[in-house]
Write an enzyme that holds these catalytic residues in place. Structure first.
Site, PDB file in Angstrom:
ATOM      1  N   GLY A  74     -25.868 -34.889  42.181  1.00 24.45           N
ATOM      2  CA  GLY A  74     -26.092 -33.850  43.158  1.00 24.45           C
ATOM      3  C   GLY A  74     -24.898 -33.727  44.091  1.00 24.45           C
ATOM      4  N   TRP A  79     -13.538 -36.527  47.065  1.00 23.71           N
ATOM      5  CA  TRP A  79     -12.374 -37.240  46.543  1.00 23.71           C
ATOM      6  C   TRP A  79     -12.686 -38.723  46.507  1.00 23.71           C
ATOM      7  CZ3 TRP A  79      -9.496 -41.056  49.110  1.00 23.71           C
ATOM      8  CH2 TRP A  79      -8.316 -41.475  48.465  1.00 23.71           C
ATOM      9  N   PHE A 200     -22.419 -43.963  46.390  1.00 30.22           N
ATOM     10  CA  PHE A 200     -21.766 -43.733  47.683  1.00 30.22           C
ATOM     11  C   PHE A 200     -20.277 -44.012  47.592  1.00 30.22           C
ATOM     12  CE2 PHE A 200     -22.770 -48.263  47.699  1.00 30.22           C
ATOM     13  CZ  PHE A 200     -21.602 -48.835  48.198  1.00 30.22           C
ATOM     14  N   CYS A 217     -17.469 -31.956  50.416  1.00 32.07           N
ATOM     15  CA  CYS A 217     -18.927 -31.816  50.394  1.00 32.07           C
ATOM     16  C   CYS A 217     -19.369 -30.396  50.744  1.00 32.07           C
ATOM     17  CB  CYS A 217     -19.595 -32.829  51.330  1.00 32.07           C
ATOM     18  SG  CYS A 217     -19.203 -34.547  50.931  1.00 32.07           S
TER      19      CYS A 217
END
Length: 267
Positions: A74, A79, A200, A217
């Site tokens: 998702g 980067w 993450f 994002c």
């Protein structure tokens, strides 16, 4: 199976190419689904690479045509590279899967990791990840550049405003200088067959100028941060790694996993 094992795949000169890590994720994911391995968190550093989640828009990619790897997680474009601790928790969740709860657990582990280094971080409503909150706000609550209230901030008025074309004063890597909200850890996941993938990326000491070539994002009115930049001192991946493992272990391995509550409307 219980517990959470950590696999340190490679850092520094042994940084792991994105495709290699993605292949390993899929291998471990299949094994976890079959209960052949316990919940597993892959930890690593990548060579510089842009990856785009399923919701990435064309106008958020690098303007110069820099290659981007499209992935099945998702979220949007981000980067990965040197100075960034990347973690891929592969964990079996009860069904119906509560994706939001899994994201909140990752955020909490990273918030605690940052706190151990003396940096207060937080969540931002409606935006996943871990954030350093800004303090440059005008009376209406909108961001102000450089600590000054502006009558016109184009990012707030123009949906098509592109910080990549408007100089360093709007660059995501300079959000700390502007005292705006800035993301220190990004989170993007996928859940397949009840098992999580992806995870993450915590900015420890990267060159955040890499983010200036994209819309990180998909967020145009905030920026990016790093532990080293916020603390004003050198911080290494080697320092952060055991701390992150401790808090990820505490949160993920000890979570009281429950299925998502499904509300059904009476017939």
């Amino acid at each position: 199976m219980s517990g959470l094992r950590f696999v340190r795949m490679g850092f520094g000169a042994e940084a792991v190419e994105y495709q290699e890590a993605w292949d390993e994720q899929r291998r471990v994911h299949a094994a976890r689904f079959l209960d052949e391995v316990p919940d597993t968190c892959l930890l690593l550093e990548h060579p510089p690479v842009y990856t785009a989640g399923r919701r990435t828009a064309d106008n958020e990619r690098p303007l110069d045509g820099t290659p981007v790897i499209d992935v099945d997680r998702g979220g949007k474009i981000t980067w990965h590279g040197p100075g960034q601790l990347v973690g891929y928790p592969i964990q079996k969740l009860p069904r119906p899967v509560d994706v939001v709860a899994h994201v909140r657990r990752l955020e909490e582990a990273l918030i605690r990791t940052c706190a151990e280094f003396g940096l207060e971080t937080s969540r931002v409503e409606g935006r996943s990840g871990v954030w350093v909150l800004g303090d440059a706000k005008d009376p209406q609550g909108t961001s102000a550049l450089g600590g000054l209230s502006l009558d016109f901030d184009p990012r707030l008025q123009d949906d098509e405003f592109d910080p990549r074309l408007n100089g360093p004063e709007y660059a995501p890597s300079n959000a700390g200088q502007r005292r705006e909200d800035r993301k220190i850890a990004a989170i993007g996941i996928r859940v397949a067959k009840g098992v999580t993938m992806h995870g993450f990326a915590l900015n420890v000491n990267p060159d955040n100028a890499w983010f200036d070539r994209i819309i990180p994002c998909g967020i145009r009115d905030a920026g990016v941060a790093s532990l080293a930049g916020e603390l004003g001192r050198d911080v290494s991946i080697a320092e952060v790694l055991p701390v992150a493992e401790k808090h990820l272990g505490d949160i993920l391995a000890n979570a009281d996993l429950k299925p998502r509550v499904v509300e059904r409307t009476p017939a």
